[in-house]
Design an enzyme around this catalytic site. Structure first.
Site, PDB file in Angstrom:
ATOM      1  N   TYR A 173       0.840  -1.202   0.000  1.00 49.05           N
ATOM      2  CA  TYR A 173       0.000   0.000   0.000  1.00 49.05           C
ATOM      3  C   TYR A 173       0.876   1.253   0.000  1.00 49.05           C
ATOM      4  O   TYR A 173       0.692   2.154  -0.815  1.00 49.05           O
ATOM      5  CB  TYR A 173      -0.933   0.007   1.213  1.00 49.05           C
ATOM      6  CG  TYR A 173      -1.802   1.245   1.283  1.00 49.05           C
ATOM      7  CD1 TYR A 173      -3.009   1.306   0.596  1.00 49.05           C
ATOM      8  CD2 TYR A 173      -1.415   2.352   2.044  1.00 49.05           C
ATOM      9  CE1 TYR A 173      -3.798   2.441   0.660  1.00 49.05           C
ATOM     10  CE2 TYR A 173      -2.202   3.485   2.117  1.00 49.05           C
ATOM     11  CZ  TYR A 173      -3.397   3.526   1.416  1.00 49.05           C
ATOM     12  OH  TYR A 173      -4.187   4.666   1.475  1.00 49.05           O
ATOM     13  N   GLY A 174       1.823   1.308   0.933  1.00 50.49           N
ATOM     14  CA  GLY A 174       2.713   2.461   0.989  1.00 50.49           C
ATOM     15  C   GLY A 174       3.531   2.609  -0.275  1.00 50.49           C
ATOM     16  O   GLY A 174       3.711   3.714  -0.800  1.00 50.49           O
TER      17      GLY A 174
END
Length: 256
Positions: A173-174
């Site tokens: 996600y990051g």
């Protein structure tokens, strides 16, 4: 990209987006749904893309009940969609509307929050697919339509980012959000000379969404603003007043 922190004015005119056709991903809930309602209320014909057809149909009814322009539904699961699916989508938009004035990327999946050594490889790839590869493929397929409309007025592309990028345990996600910011900057520089498509990256901050609840299950969501609270920031970026922010990553708080 620098996160702009200047205070920006907002217009309440309901004709701000008249005659514009705007595609919104992740429209079935959360921020995407609120952006769709806001854009439709301000005159746009919105194309609602999400995998959740019942939720899209409910949103359709809400928008029509507001006496806004009739929206279009485009059910699609971005996790499994291919380049051909997005090419076909662009062709159908052109056939149905003859134009596309903007894209707002709100679709996202959290994936897995865990140490790198415990990251599930399949979930990693799926998360990058939804959050980074799909926005790239969709944008690429729609660029000819955007460029055609930009002969009249500049088109716009809004990506949604998140400050949780290089923090421990945020995994794919990051990484995907860092990639989205980089993609935004690349596109902005490519369009700099022509000036016909404006590209932005917006960080909505912490809002009361299903994704946030998954990321912070112990946090009381009642302490957070509703997704509707950040819709005006997306609205501002869709207007001519925001062109000075081309290529920048801005926080919703700096606009509201």
């Amino acid at each position: 990209m620098n996160r702009n922190n200047s205070s920006l004015p907002m217009s309440a005119e309901t004709t701000l987006l008249n005659n514009k056709v705007i595609l919104i991903t992740g429209a079935a809930g959360g921020i995407g749904s609120e952006v769709a309602k806001s854009y439709a209320h301000h005159g746009a014909t919105v194309i609602l893309l999400d995998k959740n057809l019942p939720a899209l149909e409910s949103l359709y009814d809400t928008i029509v009940a507001d006496n806004s322009a009739e929206p279009a539904l485009y059910p699609l699961d971005m996790k499994g969609a291919t380049a051909s699916d997005y090419i076909n989508m662009a062709a159908k938009i052109e056939q149905s509307f003859g134009r596309l004035d903007g894209i707002v990327h709100c679709a996202a999946t959290l994936g897995q929050l865990s140490p790198t050594i415990h990251q599930d490889s399949r979930l990693w790839l799926e998360t990058l697919q939804v959050n980074l590869t799909a926005p790239f493929l969709l944008t690429k397929s729609c660029l000819p339509l955007l460029q055609n409309c930009a002969r009249e007025k500049p088109g716009m592309i809004i990506f949604t980012t998140d400050s949780n990028q290089n923090k421990a345990y945020w995994g794919a996600y990051g990484t995907s959000k860092a990639g989205i910011e980089n993609l935004c900057q690349q596109l902005a520089r490519e369009f700099e000379a022509a000036g016909n498509i404006k590209v932005f990256c917006l960080d909505p901050g912490q809002t009361r969404t299903a994704l946030f609840s998954r990321a912070y299950p112990a946090r009381n969501p009642d302490d957070l603003p509703a997704p509707s609270a950040v819709a005006p920031a997306y609205l501002y970026l869709a207007t001519a007043n925001s062109h000075h922010l081309h290529g920048q990553c801005v926080s919703a708080l700096s606009i509201l």
